[in-house]
Design a protein around this motif. Structure first.
Motif, PDB file in Angstrom:
ATOM      1  N   VAL A  93       0.929  -1.183   0.045  1.00  0.00           N
ATOM      2  CA  VAL A  93      -0.055  -0.102   0.111  1.00  0.00           C
ATOM      3  C   VAL A  93       0.864   1.204  -0.034  1.00  0.00           C
ATOM      4  N   VAL A  94       0.760   2.042  -1.002  1.00  0.00           N
ATOM      5  CA  VAL A  94       1.449   3.331  -1.156  1.00  0.00           C
ATOM      6  C   VAL A  94       1.079   4.645  -1.126  1.00  0.00           C
ATOM      7  N   PRO A  95       1.214   5.414  -0.324  1.00  0.00           N
ATOM      8  CA  PRO A  95       0.533   6.556  -0.161  1.00  0.00           C
ATOM      9  C   PRO A  95       0.873   7.375  -1.286  1.00  0.00           C
ATOM     10  N   GLN A  96       0.106   8.051  -1.903  1.00  0.00           N
ATOM     11  CA  GLN A  96       0.203   9.035  -3.214  1.00  0.00           C
ATOM     12  C   GLN A  96      -0.458  10.272  -2.785  1.00  0.00           C
ATOM     13  N   GLY A  97       0.568  11.294  -2.415  1.00  0.00           N
ATOM     14  CA  GLY A  97       0.248  12.764  -1.952  1.00  0.00           C
ATOM     15  C   GLY A  97      -0.508  12.674  -0.517  1.00  0.00           C
ATOM     16  N   GLU A  98      -1.379  13.591  -0.402  1.00  0.00           N
ATOM     17  CA  GLU A  98      -1.646  13.821   1.294  1.00  0.00           C
ATOM     18  C   GLU A  98      -2.885  12.861   1.393  1.00  0.00           C
ATOM     19  N   ALA A  99      -3.638  12.492   0.325  1.00  0.00           N
ATOM     20  CA  ALA A  99      -5.059  11.851   0.876  1.00  0.00           C
ATOM     21  C   ALA A  99      -5.344  10.495  -0.021  1.00  0.00           C
ATOM     22  N   ASP A 100      -4.371  10.382  -1.106  1.00  0.00           N
ATOM     23  CA  ASP A 100      -4.658   8.823  -1.700  1.00  0.00           C
ATOM     24  C   ASP A 100      -3.770   7.989  -1.503  1.00  0.00           C
ATOM     25  N   ALA A 101      -3.943   6.861  -2.038  1.00  0.00           N
ATOM     26  CA  ALA A 101      -3.379   5.680  -1.652  1.00  0.00           C
ATOM     27  C   ALA A 101      -3.559   4.574  -2.790  1.00  0.00           C
ATOM     28  N   SER A 102      -2.533   3.748  -3.173  1.00  0.00           N
ATOM     29  CA  SER A 102      -2.547   2.871  -4.186  1.00  0.00           C
ATOM     30  C   SER A 102      -2.333   1.522  -3.561  1.00  0.00           C
ATOM     31  N   LEU A 103      -3.185   0.359  -4.159  1.00  0.00           N
ATOM     32  CA  LEU A 103      -2.614  -0.940  -3.794  1.00  0.00           C
ATOM     33  C   LEU A 103      -1.790  -1.684  -4.991  1.00  0.00           C
ATOM     34  N   PHE A 104      -0.706  -1.957  -4.613  1.00  0.00           N
ATOM     35  CA  PHE A 104       0.041  -2.801  -5.728  1.00  0.00           C
ATOM     36  C   PHE A 104       0.269  -4.202  -5.299  1.00  0.00           C
TER      37      PHE A 104
END
Length: 320
Positions: A93-104
């Motif tokens: 789980v990688v944070p993307q900016g301040e409010a988003d996140a991605s599942l890899f």
């Protein structure tokens, strides 16, 4: 010998009545060394102490009041390593900016969450999906073949989700769908296939899941211009001929003939008996039979359930 500076201090002490200072001043006088007896090395050492006093520095954040402007600590990459022989080997789980996140999954981005949904932050949602996925795949590696899109909930309020077996992994929410320029049900299908591909499982065929891949319905805005009356239809015998607008008539297309509306006008036609409607484009003139307000193509007549002559409501619309 007392220096002039010290003598001045003594005199000042007596004048202001601070005789208690005299003993300490005399003690300083006894230990004072003439300037000409201090070595160069000693001078540098003294200067160093003065410039770098050993004073305890209080961190700025300790001085701040709770809830002032202390910045929250950014979440770190969350990793689940299932170990060798498992599929996938790695979930992140990688944070993307301040409010988003991605599942890899195996270094392939599967889902990107944005903002909060139902009060749950994107990072926490991604972690939850990762944990559900890891739990299912740890039980059986071939569970990856059970990853599919599905609808959950009661009729009329169903939500598109991605499931692994009977467990829901993630809901395709409208916010993520809008960002991807897809409808939620289409996004669920895309997410399911991304997961299957990352887990080296055969992709799903869109034709086997038509309910998740329906073409988008065109959006129309009403203009308020309405008319009601009788409608008829035409088709066989006119198919392929030139219409009044110059275009070829196609009896299967959603078109119509009207006496006065400009060519190209879009009209929503509603059959008063069946309550079915469709949007047609005016490309011809007519009807010429008395008491009728519109002549539909055969395709448009079938769309609204008009088999002969029937009462309709016309509403001029604009494409949204």
């Amino acid at each position: 010998m007392v220096s002039k500076k010290l003598a001045t201090l003594l005199t000042l002490g007596v004048m202001i009545g601070q005789t208690g200072l005299l003993s300490s001043l005399f003690a300083q006088a006894e230990t004072q060394v003439p300037n000409n007896t201090i070595s160069t090395a000693a001078s540098l050492e003294v200067a160093s102490v003065i410039q770098n006093p050993e004073i305890e520095v209080i961190p700025d954040d300790i001085l701040k009041l709770p809830g002032s402007d202390i910045q929250p600590v950014a979440p770190e990459v969350y990793t689940i390593d299932l170990g060798e022989g498992q599929a996938p080997d790695l979930l992140k789980v990688v944070p993307q900016g301040e409010a988003d996140a991605s599942l890899f999954v195996n270094d392939q981005e599967i889902v990107r969450f944005q903002g909060e949904t139902a009060g749950i932050k994107a990072y926490d949602r991604a972690k939850l999906v990762a944990e559900r996925l890891s739990r299912s795949l740890t039980l059986a590696v071939d569970n990856a073949a059970q990853i599919k899109p599905a609808f959950v909930g009661k009729a009329g309020s169903q939500l598109p989700v991605v499931r692994i077996g009977q467990e829901t992994l993630v809901t395709a929410d409208p916010v993520a769908a809008k960002a991807a320029k897809l409808r939620p049900e289409q996004l669920a299908f895309v997410w399911a296939n991304r997961l299957r591909e990352a887990l080296h499982t055969t992709s799903l065929d869109a034709k086997d899941y038509p309910e998740f891949n329906k073409p988008a319905m065109a959006q129309y805005n009403a203009t308020g211009r309405m008319q009601s009356g009788m409608a008829s239809w035409y088709g066989p015998g006119f198919h392929g001929r030139r219409t009044a607008s110059g275009s070829r008539f196609n009896q299967f297309a959603l078109t119509a003939a009207h006496r006065t509306l400009p060519f190209g006008t879009l009209v929503r036609v509603t059959n008063q008996r069946t309550k079915r409607s469709c949007v047609v484009q005016i490309n011809d003139r007519g009807p010429y039979a008395h008491g009728r307000i519109i002549d539909l193509s055969q395709g448009a007549a079938k769309a609204v359930g008009l088999s002969g002559v029937g009462r309709v409501v016309l509403e001029v619309v604009n494409r949204g």
